[in-house]
Design a protein around this motif. Sequence first.
Motif, PDB file in Angstrom:
ATOM      1  N   PHE A  20      12.728 -40.465   3.634  1.00 53.86           N
ATOM      2  CA  PHE A  20      11.899 -41.646   3.836  1.00 53.86           C
ATOM      3  C   PHE A  20      12.332 -43.163   2.923  1.00 53.86           C
ATOM      4  O   PHE A  20      12.253 -44.070   3.520  1.00 53.86           O
ATOM      5  CB  PHE A  20      10.410 -41.428   3.627  1.00 53.86           C
ATOM      6  CG  PHE A  20       9.361 -42.546   3.773  1.00 53.86           C
ATOM      7  CD1 PHE A  20       9.282 -43.171   4.858  1.00 53.86           C
ATOM      8  CD2 PHE A  20       8.976 -43.084   2.648  1.00 53.86           C
ATOM      9  CE1 PHE A  20       8.382 -44.250   4.904  1.00 53.86           C
ATOM     10  CE2 PHE A  20       7.977 -43.926   2.501  1.00 53.86           C
ATOM     11  CZ  PHE A  20       7.494 -44.594   3.752  1.00 53.86           C
ATOM     12  N   LEU A  21      12.474 -42.927   1.739  1.00 51.97           N
ATOM     13  CA  LEU A  21      12.570 -43.885   0.921  1.00 51.97           C
ATOM     14  C   LEU A  21      13.884 -44.427   1.124  1.00 51.97           C
ATOM     15  O   LEU A  21      14.071 -45.692   1.160  1.00 51.97           O
ATOM     16  CB  LEU A  21      12.420 -43.395  -0.645  1.00 51.97           C
ATOM     17  CG  LEU A  21      11.002 -43.010  -0.905  1.00 51.97           C
ATOM     18  CD1 LEU A  21      11.048 -42.582  -2.547  1.00 51.97           C
ATOM     19  CD2 LEU A  21      10.184 -44.267  -1.129  1.00 51.97           C
ATOM     20  N   LEU A  22      14.791 -43.786   1.396  1.00 51.23           N
ATOM     21  CA  LEU A  22      16.486 -44.151   1.510  1.00 51.23           C
ATOM     22  C   LEU A  22      16.369 -45.132   2.924  1.00 51.23           C
ATOM     23  O   LEU A  22      16.777 -46.163   3.175  1.00 51.23           O
ATOM     24  CB  LEU A  22      17.382 -43.067   1.738  1.00 51.23           C
ATOM     25  CG  LEU A  22      17.671 -42.383   0.716  1.00 51.23           C
ATOM     26  CD1 LEU A  22      18.540 -41.384   0.471  1.00 51.23           C
ATOM     27  CD2 LEU A  22      18.502 -43.687  -0.462  1.00 51.23           C
ATOM     28  N   ALA A  23      15.429 -44.751   4.024  1.00 55.88           N
ATOM     29  CA  ALA A  23      15.469 -45.177   5.172  1.00 55.88           C
ATOM     30  C   ALA A  23      14.792 -46.580   5.127  1.00 55.88           C
ATOM     31  O   ALA A  23      15.064 -47.506   5.899  1.00 55.88           O
ATOM     32  CB  ALA A  23      14.665 -44.081   6.221  1.00 55.88           C
ATOM     33  N   TRP A  24      13.616 -46.307   4.330  1.00 53.02           N
ATOM     34  CA  TRP A  24      12.857 -47.616   4.319  1.00 53.02           C
ATOM     35  C   TRP A  24      13.755 -48.607   3.427  1.00 53.02           C
ATOM     36  O   TRP A  24      13.705 -49.946   3.951  1.00 53.02           O
ATOM     37  CB  TRP A  24      11.477 -47.310   3.344  1.00 53.02           C
ATOM     38  CG  TRP A  24      10.505 -48.449   3.190  1.00 53.02           C
ATOM     39  CD1 TRP A  24      10.526 -49.477   4.072  1.00 53.02           C
ATOM     40  CD2 TRP A  24       9.502 -48.336   2.577  1.00 53.02           C
ATOM     41  NE1 TRP A  24       9.639 -50.350   3.712  1.00 53.02           N
ATOM     42  CE2 TRP A  24       8.751 -49.466   2.834  1.00 53.02           C
ATOM     43  CE3 TRP A  24       8.837 -47.259   1.747  1.00 53.02           C
ATOM     44  CZ2 TRP A  24       7.670 -49.911   2.264  1.00 53.02           C
ATOM     45  CZ3 TRP A  24       7.586 -47.728   1.069  1.00 53.02           C
ATOM     46  CH2 TRP A  24       7.104 -49.064   1.236  1.00 53.02           C
ATOM     47  N   PHE A  25      14.572 -48.251   2.491  1.00 57.85           N
ATOM     48  CA  PHE A  25      15.186 -49.164   1.760  1.00 57.85           C
ATOM     49  C   PHE A  25      16.329 -49.727   2.679  1.00 57.85           C
ATOM     50  O   PHE A  25      16.568 -50.907   2.527  1.00 57.85           O
ATOM     51  CB  PHE A  25      16.005 -48.456   0.786  1.00 57.85           C
ATOM     52  CG  PHE A  25      17.110 -49.060  -0.158  1.00 57.85           C
ATOM     53  CD1 PHE A  25      16.414 -50.023  -1.054  1.00 57.85           C
ATOM     54  CD2 PHE A  25      18.416 -49.059   0.177  1.00 57.85           C
ATOM     55  CE1 PHE A  25      17.691 -50.932  -1.976  1.00 57.85           C
ATOM     56  CE2 PHE A  25      19.601 -49.931  -0.592  1.00 57.85           C
ATOM     57  CZ  PHE A  25      18.856 -50.827  -1.530  1.00 57.85           C
ATOM     58  N   PHE A  26      17.057 -49.169   3.543  1.00 56.13           N
ATOM     59  CA  PHE A  26      18.187 -49.560   4.456  1.00 56.13           C
ATOM     60  C   PHE A  26      17.450 -50.111   5.763  1.00 56.13           C
ATOM     61  O   PHE A  26      18.354 -51.159   6.007  1.00 56.13           O
ATOM     62  CB  PHE A  26      18.966 -48.470   4.551  1.00 56.13           C
ATOM     63  CG  PHE A  26      20.016 -48.035   3.777  1.00 56.13           C
ATOM     64  CD1 PHE A  26      21.019 -48.759   3.288  1.00 56.13           C
ATOM     65  CD2 PHE A  26      19.896 -46.842   3.005  1.00 56.13           C
ATOM     66  CE1 PHE A  26      21.657 -48.394   2.172  1.00 56.13           C
ATOM     67  CE2 PHE A  26      20.746 -46.551   2.011  1.00 56.13           C
ATOM     68  CZ  PHE A  26      21.761 -47.355   1.671  1.00 56.13           C
ATOM     69  N   THR A  27      16.465 -49.965   6.105  1.00 54.72           N
ATOM     70  CA  THR A  27      16.260 -50.793   7.520  1.00 54.72           C
ATOM     71  C   THR A  27      14.939 -51.750   6.980  1.00 54.72           C
ATOM     72  O   THR A  27      14.740 -52.640   7.742  1.00 54.72           O
ATOM     73  CB  THR A  27      15.066 -49.751   8.121  1.00 54.72           C
ATOM     74  OG1 THR A  27      13.993 -49.163   7.923  1.00 54.72           O
ATOM     75  CG2 THR A  27      16.208 -48.606   8.727  1.00 54.72           C
ATOM     76  N   ALA A  33      11.288 -45.796   8.893  1.00 55.28           N
ATOM     77  CA  ALA A  33      11.511 -44.888   7.808  1.00 55.28           C
ATOM     78  C   ALA A  33      10.744 -43.403   7.837  1.00 55.28           C
ATOM     79  O   ALA A  33      11.071 -42.638   7.893  1.00 55.28           O
ATOM     80  CB  ALA A  33      11.280 -45.488   6.430  1.00 55.28           C
ATOM     81  N   LEU A  34       9.584 -43.864   8.381  1.00 52.45           N
ATOM     82  CA  LEU A  34       8.561 -42.907   8.565  1.00 52.45           C
ATOM     83  C   LEU A  34       8.996 -41.847   9.820  1.00 52.45           C
ATOM     84  O   LEU A  34       9.150 -40.652   9.915  1.00 52.45           O
ATOM     85  CB  LEU A  34       7.101 -43.048   9.012  1.00 52.45           C
ATOM     86  CG  LEU A  34       5.963 -42.163   8.979  1.00 52.45           C
ATOM     87  CD1 LEU A  34       5.908 -41.284   7.680  1.00 52.45           C
ATOM     88  CD2 LEU A  34       4.699 -42.829   9.169  1.00 52.45           C
ATOM     89  N   SER A  35       9.513 -42.492  10.832  1.00 48.13           N
ATOM     90  CA  SER A  35      10.017 -41.965  12.033  1.00 48.13           C
ATOM     91  C   SER A  35      11.308 -41.036  11.567  1.00 48.13           C
ATOM     92  O   SER A  35      11.360 -40.006  12.141  1.00 48.13           O
ATOM     93  CB  SER A  35      10.367 -42.915  13.273  1.00 48.13           C
ATOM     94  OG  SER A  35       9.126 -43.505  13.783  1.00 48.13           O
ATOM     95  N   ILE A  36      12.147 -41.763  10.908  1.00 45.83           N
ATOM     96  CA  ILE A  36      13.225 -40.990  10.480  1.00 45.83           C
ATOM     97  C   ILE A  36      13.030 -39.865   9.757  1.00 45.83           C
ATOM     98  O   ILE A  36      13.525 -38.738   9.998  1.00 45.83           O
ATOM     99  CB  ILE A  36      14.419 -42.028   9.701  1.00 45.83           C
ATOM    100  CG1 ILE A  36      14.933 -43.093  10.898  1.00 45.83           C
ATOM    101  CG2 ILE A  36      15.582 -41.335   9.236  1.00 45.83           C
ATOM    102  CD1 ILE A  36      15.571 -44.089  10.042  1.00 45.83           C
ATOM    103  N   GLY A  37      12.241 -40.089   8.813  1.00 47.49           N
ATOM    104  CA  GLY A  37      11.543 -38.959   7.875  1.00 47.49           C
ATOM    105  C   GLY A  37      10.973 -37.838   8.792  1.00 47.49           C
ATOM    106  O   GLY A  37      11.314 -36.546   8.323  1.00 47.49           O
ATOM    107  N   GLY A  38      10.191 -38.170   9.715  1.00 43.88           N
ATOM    108  CA  GLY A  38       9.569 -37.179  10.235  1.00 43.88           C
ATOM    109  C   GLY A  38      10.568 -36.251  11.238  1.00 43.88           C
ATOM    110  O   GLY A  38      10.510 -35.103  11.444  1.00 43.88           O
TER     111      GLY A  38
END
Length: 72
Positions: A20-27, A33-38
């Motif tokens: 989640f944190l990596l996705a949030w950082f990159f997007t 990020a929550l969608s990716i993490g889920g």
Amino acid sequence: MRRTTVKTALWRTIASLDTFLLAWFFTGNAATALSIGGLEIFTKLILYFIHERVWGRLPFGIEKAGGEMAVG
């Protein structure tokens, strides 16, 4: 068994939080990020299951009777 269950759940939480944190950082978008993490939770469960099934069929590293190691 309880210890293993707690460790497993805690590790899954840490790993998903990392995703989640990596996705949030990159997007730059927390919802994305929550969608990716889920989604990652489910895809990694499936991949791990397949990984375990494949390894369960491989003789690599399994000792035969008499202490010999299966090589492949």
